[in-house]
Design a protein around this motif. Structure first.
Motif, PDB file in Angstrom:
ATOM      1  N   VAL A  15       0.844  -1.202   0.000  1.00 46.53           N
ATOM      2  CA  VAL A  15       0.000   0.000   0.000  1.00 46.53           C
ATOM      3  C   VAL A  15       0.878   1.251   0.000  1.00 46.53           C
ATOM      4  O   VAL A  15       0.621   2.216  -0.728  1.00 46.53           O
ATOM      5  CB  VAL A  15      -0.962   0.001   1.211  1.00 46.53           C
ATOM      6  CG1 VAL A  15      -1.678   1.328   1.347  1.00 46.53           C
ATOM      7  CG2 VAL A  15      -1.956  -1.133   1.083  1.00 46.53           C
ATOM      8  N   ASP A  18       2.475   1.600  -3.434  1.00 45.00           N
ATOM      9  CA  ASP A  18       1.467   2.079  -4.377  1.00 45.00           C
ATOM     10  C   ASP A  18       1.186   3.569  -4.185  1.00 45.00           C
ATOM     11  O   ASP A  18       0.979   4.304  -5.154  1.00 45.00           O
ATOM     12  CB  ASP A  18       0.163   1.294  -4.222  1.00 45.00           C
ATOM     13  CG  ASP A  18       0.240  -0.096  -4.822  1.00 45.00           C
ATOM     14  OD1 ASP A  18       1.139  -0.330  -5.659  1.00 45.00           O
ATOM     15  OD2 ASP A  18      -0.595  -0.940  -4.451  1.00 45.00           O
ATOM     16  N   SER A  19       1.174   4.015  -2.941  1.00 41.36           N
ATOM     17  CA  SER A  19       0.904   5.426  -2.667  1.00 41.36           C
ATOM     18  C   SER A  19       2.040   6.314  -3.152  1.00 41.36           C
ATOM     19  O   SER A  19       1.812   7.368  -3.739  1.00 41.36           O
ATOM     20  CB  SER A  19       0.694   5.652  -1.172  1.00 41.36           C
ATOM     21  OG  SER A  19      -0.412   4.923  -0.717  1.00 41.36           O
ATOM     22  N   ASN A  22       2.238   6.592  -6.978  1.00 38.37           N
ATOM     23  CA  ASN A  22       1.050   7.182  -7.589  1.00 38.37           C
ATOM     24  C   ASN A  22       1.423   8.446  -8.373  1.00 38.37           C
ATOM     25  O   ASN A  22       2.268   9.231  -7.954  1.00 38.37           O
ATOM     26  CB  ASN A  22       0.057   7.524  -6.469  1.00 38.37           C
ATOM     27  CG  ASN A  22      -1.278   7.957  -7.003  1.00 38.37           C
ATOM     28  OD1 ASN A  22      -1.424   8.306  -8.161  1.00 38.37           O
ATOM     29  ND2 ASN A  22      -2.270   7.930  -6.133  1.00 38.37           N
ATOM     30  N   PHE A  25       0.927  11.681  -6.389  1.00 38.16           N
ATOM     31  CA  PHE A  25       1.968  11.895  -5.383  1.00 38.16           C
ATOM     32  C   PHE A  25       3.189  12.535  -6.028  1.00 38.16           C
ATOM     33  O   PHE A  25       3.774  13.483  -5.488  1.00 38.16           O
ATOM     34  CB  PHE A  25       2.347  10.563  -4.720  1.00 38.16           C
ATOM     35  CG  PHE A  25       3.341  10.712  -3.612  1.00 38.16           C
ATOM     36  CD1 PHE A  25       2.923  11.029  -2.335  1.00 38.16           C
ATOM     37  CD2 PHE A  25       4.701  10.546  -3.846  1.00 38.16           C
ATOM     38  CE1 PHE A  25       3.839  11.173  -1.298  1.00 38.16           C
ATOM     39  CE2 PHE A  25       5.616  10.682  -2.832  1.00 38.16           C
ATOM     40  CZ  PHE A  25       5.188  11.004  -1.547  1.00 38.16           C
ATOM     41  N   SER A  80       9.336   8.333  -5.803  1.00 39.71           N
ATOM     42  CA  SER A  80       8.125   8.256  -6.615  1.00 39.71           C
ATOM     43  C   SER A  80       8.475   7.987  -8.073  1.00 39.71           C
ATOM     44  O   SER A  80       7.837   7.152  -8.736  1.00 39.71           O
ATOM     45  CB  SER A  80       7.336   9.560  -6.486  1.00 39.71           C
ATOM     46  OG  SER A  80       6.236   9.561  -7.341  1.00 39.71           O
TER      47      SER A  80
END
Length: 116
Positions: A15, A18-19, A22, A25, A80
């Motif tokens: 999670v 994935d965040s 994103n 993000f 990211s």
């Protein structure tokens, strides 16, 4: 139709990855870097923004851009970019330009972190 055997529970690490990977993000961190650089370089000198000069923090430009908030945002942006590139962009010839661009951005970030 096949059923998902893992149930509704997701791995917390997945999670988090994935965040961070994103798109929104990454865009948010880019905007934060832009605002931070704007405040650190030019400040808010043009009217009507005279209320917030950079000298408020009593830092030189070198201190401003080596301060921990900037480093944290740049590291989050780099994470990211790495996660999104590896997970969402296939490594093949048509996508070579995207991969090279992302690697180039990461090389520039690493060079700046080493230099400063």
């Amino acid at each position: 139709m096949s059923k998902d055997t893992t149930g509704d529970k997701k791995n917390p690490l997945l999670v988090l990855v994935d965040s961070i990977g994103n798109l929104w993000f990454g865009i948010t961190t880019m905007v934060l870097i832009l605002v931070y650089c704007w405040l650190g370089s030019a400040g808010t000198q043009p009217l009507p923004f005279k209320w917030f000069p950079r000298e408020t923090f009593e830092k030189t430009e070198m201190e401003w851009f080596t301060w921990w908030p900037f480093i944290v945002v740049v590291v989050l942006f780099s994470l990211s970019l790495i996660i999104a590139t590896v997970r969402k962009i296939p490594l093949n010839l048509p996508n070579a330009g995207v991969w090279l661009t992302h690697v180039g951005i990461l090389v520039m970030v690493a060079g700046c972190l080493v230099y400063y």
